[in-house]
Design an enzyme around this catalytic site. Sequence first.
Site, PDB file in Angstrom:
ATOM      1  N   TYR A  56       0.855  -1.190   0.000  1.00  0.00           N
ATOM      2  CA  TYR A  56       0.000   0.000   0.000  1.00  0.00           C
ATOM      3  C   TYR A  56       0.884   1.230   0.000  1.00  0.00           C
ATOM      4  O   TYR A  56       1.809   1.329   0.802  1.00  0.00           O
ATOM      5  CB  TYR A  56      -0.933   0.032   1.215  1.00  0.00           C
ATOM      6  CG  TYR A  56      -2.369  -0.072   0.759  1.00  0.00           C
ATOM      7  CD1 TYR A  56      -2.952   0.997   0.074  1.00  0.00           C
ATOM      8  CD2 TYR A  56      -3.108  -1.232   0.937  1.00  0.00           C
ATOM      9  CE1 TYR A  56      -4.244   0.894  -0.412  1.00  0.00           C
ATOM     10  CE2 TYR A  56      -4.393  -1.332   0.449  1.00  0.00           C
ATOM     11  CZ  TYR A  56      -4.958  -0.272  -0.229  1.00  0.00           C
ATOM     12  OH  TYR A  56      -6.218  -0.367  -0.724  1.00  0.00           O
ATOM     13  N   GLU A  58      -0.420   4.780  -0.706  1.00  0.00           N
ATOM     14  CA  GLU A  58      -1.187   6.008  -0.965  1.00  0.00           C
ATOM     15  C   GLU A  58      -0.283   7.218  -0.785  1.00  0.00           C
ATOM     16  O   GLU A  58       0.526   7.261   0.144  1.00  0.00           O
ATOM     17  CB  GLU A  58      -2.379   6.102  -0.011  1.00  0.00           C
ATOM     18  CG  GLU A  58      -3.505   5.170  -0.403  1.00  0.00           C
ATOM     19  CD  GLU A  58      -4.699   5.256   0.542  1.00  0.00           C
ATOM     20  OE1 GLU A  58      -4.629   5.982   1.548  1.00  0.00           O
ATOM     21  OE2 GLU A  58      -5.691   4.568   0.272  1.00  0.00           O
ATOM     22  N   ASP A 202      -5.848  13.254 -25.847  1.00  0.00           N
ATOM     23  CA  ASP A 202      -5.937  11.864 -25.389  1.00  0.00           C
ATOM     24  C   ASP A 202      -5.342  10.998 -26.501  1.00  0.00           C
ATOM     25  O   ASP A 202      -6.018  10.674 -27.470  1.00  0.00           O
ATOM     26  CB  ASP A 202      -7.404  11.512 -25.121  1.00  0.00           C
ATOM     27  CG  ASP A 202      -7.582  10.060 -24.707  1.00  0.00           C
ATOM     28  OD1 ASP A 202      -6.597   9.297 -24.759  1.00  0.00           O
ATOM     29  OD2 ASP A 202      -8.726   9.694 -24.350  1.00  0.00           O
ATOM     30  N   THR A 228      -3.192   5.710 -22.609  1.00  0.00           N
ATOM     31  CA  THR A 228      -3.151   4.362 -22.041  1.00  0.00           C
ATOM     32  C   THR A 228      -1.757   3.812 -22.303  1.00  0.00           C
ATOM     33  O   THR A 228      -1.000   4.347 -23.120  1.00  0.00           O
ATOM     34  CB  THR A 228      -4.178   3.418 -22.710  1.00  0.00           C
ATOM     35  OG1 THR A 228      -3.956   3.454 -24.113  1.00  0.00           O
ATOM     36  CG2 THR A 228      -5.602   3.816 -22.404  1.00  0.00           C
ATOM     37  N   LYS A 231      -1.841  -0.079 -25.347  1.00  0.00           N
ATOM     38  CA  LYS A 231      -2.193  -0.136 -26.776  1.00  0.00           C
ATOM     39  C   LYS A 231      -0.894  -0.075 -27.596  1.00  0.00           C
ATOM     40  O   LYS A 231      -0.105  -0.994 -27.483  1.00  0.00           O
ATOM     41  CB  LYS A 231      -3.201   0.964 -27.092  1.00  0.00           C
ATOM     42  CG  LYS A 231      -4.511   0.751 -26.307  1.00  0.00           C
ATOM     43  CD  LYS A 231      -5.539   1.832 -26.518  1.00  0.00           C
ATOM     44  CE  LYS A 231      -6.752   1.581 -25.616  1.00  0.00           C
ATOM     45  NZ  LYS A 231      -7.715   2.686 -25.659  1.00  0.00           N
ATOM     46  N   ARG A 237      -1.801  -2.938 -18.706  1.00  0.00           N
ATOM     47  CA  ARG A 237      -3.089  -2.226 -18.820  1.00  0.00           C
ATOM     48  C   ARG A 237      -3.082  -1.086 -17.819  1.00  0.00           C
ATOM     49  O   ARG A 237      -3.183  -1.319 -16.608  1.00  0.00           O
ATOM     50  CB  ARG A 237      -4.237  -3.135 -18.385  1.00  0.00           C
ATOM     51  CG  ARG A 237      -4.556  -4.260 -19.246  1.00  0.00           C
ATOM     52  CD  ARG A 237      -6.011  -4.630 -19.047  1.00  0.00           C
ATOM     53  NE  ARG A 237      -6.832  -3.757 -19.820  1.00  0.00           N
ATOM     54  CZ  ARG A 237      -6.962  -3.864 -21.133  1.00  0.00           C
ATOM     55  NH1 ARG A 237      -6.336  -4.793 -21.792  1.00  0.00           N
ATOM     56  NH2 ARG A 237      -7.728  -3.026 -21.775  1.00  0.00           N
TER      57      ARG A 237
HETATM   58  C1  PLP Z   1      -8.694   3.092 -24.823  1.00  0.00           C
HETATM   59  C2  PLP Z   1      -8.993   4.522 -24.667  1.00  0.00           C
HETATM   60  C3  PLP Z   1      -9.315   5.073 -23.426  1.00  0.00           C
HETATM   61  C4  PLP Z   1      -9.647   4.276 -22.194  1.00  0.00           C
HETATM   62  O1  PLP Z   1      -8.802   3.362 -21.784  1.00  0.00           O
HETATM   63  P1  PLP Z   1      -9.240   2.251 -20.704  1.00  0.00           P
HETATM   64  O2  PLP Z   1      -7.897   1.888 -20.171  1.00  0.00           O
HETATM   65  O3  PLP Z   1      -9.919   1.177 -21.464  1.00  0.00           O
HETATM   66  O4  PLP Z   1     -10.095   2.893 -19.685  1.00  0.00           O
HETATM   67  C5  PLP Z   1      -9.492   6.441 -23.337  1.00  0.00           C
HETATM   68  N1  PLP Z   1      -9.373   7.222 -24.412  1.00  0.00           N
HETATM   69  C6  PLP Z   1      -9.094   6.725 -25.634  1.00  0.00           C
HETATM   70  C7  PLP Z   1      -9.002   7.650 -26.790  1.00  0.00           C
HETATM   71  C8  PLP Z   1      -8.908   5.368 -25.803  1.00  0.00           C
HETATM   72  O5  PLP Z   1      -8.672   4.885 -27.014  1.00  0.00           O
END
Ligand code: PLP
Length: 434
Positions: A56, A58, A202, A228, A231, A237
């Site tokens: 933990y 925090e 994003d 993220t 990807k 993840r």
């Molecule tokens: C995949 C994605 C997210 C969210 O990711 P999670 O880890 O699945 O919550 C947010 N914004 C965009 C543009 C994405 O492609």
Amino acid sequence: MKVDRNLQLKKFDPQIAELIKKETNRQREGLVMIPSENYASEAVLQAMGTSLSNKYSEGYPKKRYYSGNEFIDEIEQLCIDRSKELFEAEHANVQPHSGSSANMQVFMACLNPGDKVMGMDLSQGGHLTHGSPVNFSGQIYNFIPYGVDKETELIDMDVVRKIAIKEKPKMIVTGATAYPREFDFKAFAKIAQEIDAYLLADISHFVGLCLAGVHQKPFPHADVVTTTTHKTMRGPRSAIILCKKEDRYQKKYHKDSKFNLARRIDRAVFPGTQGGPLDHIIAAKAVMLKEAMQPEFLEYQKQIQKNAQVLADTLRETGIRLVSDGTDNHLLLLDLRPIKVTGSDASDALEEAYIYANKNSIPFDNASPFNPSGLRLGTPALTSRGMKEHEMVQIGSWISKIVKDPKNKSLIKKTRERVLELTKQFPVYETLDL
Ligand SMILES: *Cc1c(COP(=O)(O)O)cnc(C)c1O
């Protein structure tokens, strides 16, 4: 005592062990073409399955609410430092659990409930967290959607500017999950600054391409960047938030706060929306960042884009219509309306042939999101296996035949056999076994 972890799992819970083994095999034998998926390296996977999960912590490095964080502090600090270096960012927060949490945290740091925000419409390629009414984003904030031009299927920056000037949102969100073209961050920033709006980039999907310079980099244009890490980054993840330290609109929107943008982001992550960070995932993110600093990573990203272009050419040559007629990034959106096939039928038939793609809405789709008219394909995972242009031509022709004739069981069976032959030549997770 030396313990074989895999052996322990197999002995204690053979049911779960067997299912994990089956899933690993599925990922080995099939063609993973869902653009948001990838193969994390074995080093990344290893960091995740460690004792760090027990801790933990925090708070932030050197400011924890728990004792015993000497080594965790070093790990998180390394992860922060590597993030800042790699993304050329003034500040990084590496604690968000996922991309959706990261976006929530940015909104919380910059906006008040009910504030106006512009984001790309989900039905045109945006993400759920960019204002969909079924998501917290659309429920807490007043999202004004923008989309693509009906003819070109590209974002028209003149239209974006018109909406922005009319609506005066406090933030503009760029980035998407199903837009096959490049985002012009510079042009978005110009519009945002004209109306005193924050710019959030994003880059969750195409982050790797930004790092390799085959997609515009978000800094210095964006105030905040979310991404993220599972990807195109090929990590665990999770997600990372990057931002400028100072808030260019502090006096206008946050004059009563003694915290700058970086501090407000940190506070929105913890204690704002999360408790303890996932220390094992933060360690894995640090490993991912080290991988991304190697020259091979940039080559990998460039190959993802080349592969997507060859796949696009191949599909187009066989008469498949692509949304916007091609791709600049790692993904393709197929319009199945001209061949009168639904997204579900296409994706189910491909799945039977061990080709994994996902059904997706296309801009101005009249069909329901449960059975939309499009199919989304991506090249990051195949490229991780070492596949190149030659394989894309082959795979493109298989996909084309199946989506045009999704009920043809003998074609599906024949293709599955060829997929199995191909994936054997491009092994993944060779040493990973249960
Ligand atoms: C995949 C994605 C997210 C969210 O990711 P999670 O880890 O699945 O919550 C947010 N914004 C965009 C543009 C994405 O492609």
